[in-house]
Design an enzyme around this catalytic site. Structure first.
Site, PDB file in Angstrom:
ATOM      1  N   LYS A   9      33.155  43.971  27.734  1.00  0.00           N
ATOM      2  CA  LYS A   9      33.677  42.602  27.659  1.00  0.00           C
ATOM      3  C   LYS A   9      32.735  41.714  26.847  1.00  0.00           C
ATOM      4  O   LYS A   9      31.565  42.088  26.612  1.00  0.00           O
ATOM      5  CB  LYS A   9      33.821  42.054  29.082  1.00  0.00           C
ATOM      6  CG  LYS A   9      34.852  42.802  29.936  1.00  0.00           C
ATOM      7  CD  LYS A   9      35.004  42.111  31.290  1.00  0.00           C
ATOM      8  CE  LYS A   9      36.059  42.804  32.140  1.00  0.00           C
ATOM      9  NZ  LYS A   9      36.314  42.074  33.402  1.00  0.00           N
ATOM     10  N   TYR A  49      46.385  42.509  31.923  1.00  0.00           N
ATOM     11  CA  TYR A  49      46.126  41.854  33.208  1.00  0.00           C
ATOM     12  C   TYR A  49      47.425  41.301  33.807  1.00  0.00           C
ATOM     13  O   TYR A  49      47.422  40.228  34.414  1.00  0.00           O
ATOM     14  CB  TYR A  49      45.080  40.747  33.033  1.00  0.00           C
ATOM     15  CG  TYR A  49      43.658  41.255  32.876  1.00  0.00           C
ATOM     16  CD1 TYR A  49      43.137  42.228  33.739  1.00  0.00           C
ATOM     17  CD2 TYR A  49      42.819  40.749  31.881  1.00  0.00           C
ATOM     18  CE1 TYR A  49      41.835  42.689  33.599  1.00  0.00           C
ATOM     19  CE2 TYR A  49      41.508  41.204  31.747  1.00  0.00           C
ATOM     20  CZ  TYR A  49      41.020  42.173  32.610  1.00  0.00           C
ATOM     21  OH  TYR A  49      39.726  42.629  32.490  1.00  0.00           O
ATOM     22  N   PHE A  57      42.995  31.483  38.092  1.00  0.00           N
ATOM     23  CA  PHE A  57      41.880  31.733  37.171  1.00  0.00           C
ATOM     24  C   PHE A  57      42.320  32.420  35.875  1.00  0.00           C
ATOM     25  O   PHE A  57      41.509  32.651  34.981  1.00  0.00           O
ATOM     26  CB  PHE A  57      40.773  32.562  37.849  1.00  0.00           C
ATOM     27  CG  PHE A  57      41.208  33.931  38.326  1.00  0.00           C
ATOM     28  CD1 PHE A  57      41.294  35.009  37.452  1.00  0.00           C
ATOM     29  CD2 PHE A  57      41.522  34.145  39.664  1.00  0.00           C
ATOM     30  CE1 PHE A  57      41.697  36.267  37.887  1.00  0.00           C
ATOM     31  CE2 PHE A  57      41.914  35.413  40.110  1.00  0.00           C
ATOM     32  CZ  PHE A  57      42.005  36.469  39.224  1.00  0.00           C
ATOM     33  N   ARG A  85      34.603  54.168  37.816  1.00  0.00           N
ATOM     34  CA  ARG A  85      34.763  53.035  38.741  1.00  0.00           C
ATOM     35  C   ARG A  85      33.554  52.932  39.675  1.00  0.00           C
ATOM     36  O   ARG A  85      33.063  51.846  39.954  1.00  0.00           O
ATOM     37  CB  ARG A  85      36.036  53.179  39.584  1.00  0.00           C
ATOM     38  CG  ARG A  85      37.308  52.798  38.885  1.00  0.00           C
ATOM     39  CD  ARG A  85      37.419  51.339  38.530  1.00  0.00           C
ATOM     40  NE  ARG A  85      37.784  50.472  39.645  1.00  0.00           N
ATOM     41  CZ  ARG A  85      38.273  49.251  39.510  1.00  0.00           C
ATOM     42  NH1 ARG A  85      38.446  48.727  38.288  1.00  0.00           N
ATOM     43  NH2 ARG A  85      38.563  48.511  40.546  1.00  0.00           N
ATOM     44  N   ASN A 112      31.840  39.906  34.165  1.00  0.00           N
ATOM     45  CA  ASN A 112      31.355  41.102  34.882  1.00  0.00           C
ATOM     46  C   ASN A 112      31.236  42.342  33.981  1.00  0.00           C
ATOM     47  O   ASN A 112      31.409  43.468  34.402  1.00  0.00           O
ATOM     48  CB  ASN A 112      32.189  41.358  36.140  1.00  0.00           C
ATOM     49  CG  ASN A 112      33.660  41.585  35.825  1.00  0.00           C
ATOM     50  OD1 ASN A 112      34.048  41.613  34.663  1.00  0.00           O
ATOM     51  ND2 ASN A 112      34.462  41.760  36.842  1.00  0.00           N
ATOM     52  N   HIS A 115      35.276  46.379  31.815  1.00  0.00           N
ATOM     53  CA  HIS A 115      36.504  46.762  32.505  1.00  0.00           C
ATOM     54  C   HIS A 115      36.493  48.279  32.616  1.00  0.00           C
ATOM     55  O   HIS A 115      36.056  48.971  31.701  1.00  0.00           O
ATOM     56  CB  HIS A 115      37.732  46.329  31.690  1.00  0.00           C
ATOM     57  CG  HIS A 115      38.991  47.016  32.158  1.00  0.00           C
ATOM     58  ND1 HIS A 115      39.709  46.572  33.243  1.00  0.00           N
ATOM     59  CD2 HIS A 115      39.616  48.139  31.721  1.00  0.00           C
ATOM     60  CE1 HIS A 115      40.734  47.393  33.444  1.00  0.00           C
ATOM     61  NE2 HIS A 115      40.708  48.354  32.533  1.00  0.00           N
ATOM     62  N   GLU A 126      46.569  52.345  29.811  1.00  0.00           N
ATOM     63  CA  GLU A 126      45.572  51.519  29.114  1.00  0.00           C
ATOM     64  C   GLU A 126      45.082  52.201  27.837  1.00  0.00           C
ATOM     65  O   GLU A 126      44.863  51.540  26.818  1.00  0.00           O
ATOM     66  CB  GLU A 126      44.400  51.221  30.058  1.00  0.00           C
ATOM     67  CG  GLU A 126      44.817  50.271  31.182  1.00  0.00           C
ATOM     68  CD  GLU A 126      43.729  50.015  32.218  1.00  0.00           C
ATOM     69  OE1 GLU A 126      42.604  50.553  32.083  1.00  0.00           O
ATOM     70  OE2 GLU A 126      44.010  49.265  33.165  1.00  0.00           O
TER      71      GLU A 126
HETATM   72  P1  TYD Z   1      40.754  42.957  38.892  1.00  0.00           P
HETATM   73  O1  TYD Z   1      41.737  43.828  38.190  1.00  0.00           O
HETATM   74  O2  TYD Z   1      41.119  42.408  40.241  1.00  0.00           O
HETATM   75  O3  TYD Z   1      39.318  43.660  39.071  1.00  0.00           O
HETATM   76  P2  TYD Z   1      38.545  44.820  38.282  1.00  0.00           P
HETATM   77  O4  TYD Z   1      38.125  44.306  36.936  1.00  0.00           O
HETATM   78  O5  TYD Z   1      37.361  45.125  39.162  1.00  0.00           O
HETATM   79  O6  TYD Z   1      39.492  45.993  38.176  1.00  0.00           O
HETATM   80  O7  TYD Z   1      40.430  41.684  37.980  1.00  0.00           O
HETATM   81  C1  TYD Z   1      40.377  41.785  36.572  1.00  0.00           C
HETATM   82  C2  TYD Z   1      39.369  40.808  36.056  1.00  0.00           C
HETATM   83  O8  TYD Z   1      39.778  39.472  36.367  1.00  0.00           O
HETATM   84  C3  TYD Z   1      37.978  40.929  36.675  1.00  0.00           C
HETATM   85  O9  TYD Z   1      37.224  41.978  36.117  1.00  0.00           O
HETATM   86  C4  TYD Z   1      37.417  39.582  36.411  1.00  0.00           C
HETATM   87  C5  TYD Z   1      38.620  38.666  36.533  1.00  0.00           C
HETATM   88  N1  TYD Z   1      38.662  37.999  37.862  1.00  0.00           N
HETATM   89  C6  TYD Z   1      38.212  36.686  37.970  1.00  0.00           C
HETATM   90  O10 TYD Z   1      37.790  36.080  36.969  1.00  0.00           O
HETATM   91  N2  TYD Z   1      38.265  36.062  39.197  1.00  0.00           N
HETATM   92  C7  TYD Z   1      38.715  36.707  40.305  1.00  0.00           C
HETATM   93  O11 TYD Z   1      38.724  36.093  41.421  1.00  0.00           O
HETATM   94  C8  TYD Z   1      39.166  38.057  40.201  1.00  0.00           C
HETATM   95  C9  TYD Z   1      39.663  38.824  41.398  1.00  0.00           C
HETATM   96  C10 TYD Z   1      39.134  38.668  38.950  1.00  0.00           C
END
Ligand code: TYD
Length: 154
Positions: A9, A49, A57, A85, A112, A115, A126
């Site tokens: 990211k 997404y 958000f 994961r 974070n 992905h 994907e």
């Molecule tokens: P998600 O698919 O729930 O998690 P992951 O990436 O662990 O599979 O969410 C996708 C992305 O959305 C996540 O990496 C960061 C963003 N996100 C937020 O910004 N705020 C949030 O509260 C959540 C749940 C996700």
């Protein structure tokens, strides 16, 4: 062997962690099956997404994911979806365990770092979303017998 999708990211690109994270995947024994740099747009992110488009958000997530080019990567290995994961850690970097990528490089729920596909079914969709067929290479490293036992290779 199973394939999974990883996206470096903008938080990984801007903070210069691509090399360190790629090293972790290679140390683990995962095989790079495809890799390229691209600029994500709203269309592909709405598809990627789709489970989050109604969340408050989501607009912030869109702009965070478009803030810089990203690197998309297809990794291959036995149980690759689950292995990647586990290495990635919980969504929120503040809750991700130390030793995981998010646990070690992030203190944010949104910024974070990477992905990683969350199921084998998602991974297939994907990989198709981000790569054309000729961008995925079905090569096997010559030394794979030092990564897996013969039983695991069946
Ligand atoms: P998600 O698919 O729930 O998690 P992951 O990436 O662990 O599979 O969410 C996708 C992305 O959305 C996540 O990496 C960061 C963003 N996100 C937020 O910004 N705020 C949030 O509260 C959540 C749940 C996700």
């Amino acid at each position: 062997m199973e394939k999974t999708l990883v996206i470096f990211k903008p938080s990984a690109m801007e903070r210069g962690y691509v090399g360190q994270i790629l090293t972790r995947f290679q140390q683990k024994g995962l095989i790079i099956a495809g890799m390229k740099m691209m600029q994500l747009d709203e269309n592909i992110l709405r598809e990627h997404y789709a489970h989050l488009v109604d969340k408050s958000f989501f607009p912030l997530l869109l702009s965070a994911m478009m803030a810089s080019p990203v690197i998309v990567m297809c990794l291959k290995g036995k149980d690759a979806v689950n292995v990647v994961r586990l290495m990635t850690g919980a969504t929120n970097g503040r809750e991700a365990l130390p030793g995981t990528i998010r646990g070690d490089f992030s203190c944010s729920n949104q910024e974070n770092i990477i992905h990683a596909s969350s199921s084998a079914e998602d991974a297939k969709a994907e990989i198709k979303r981000f790569f054309s067929e000729n961008e995925i290479f079905d090569w096997m490293p010559q030394n794979l017998k030092f990564t897996y036992s013969s039983i695991e290779m069946e």
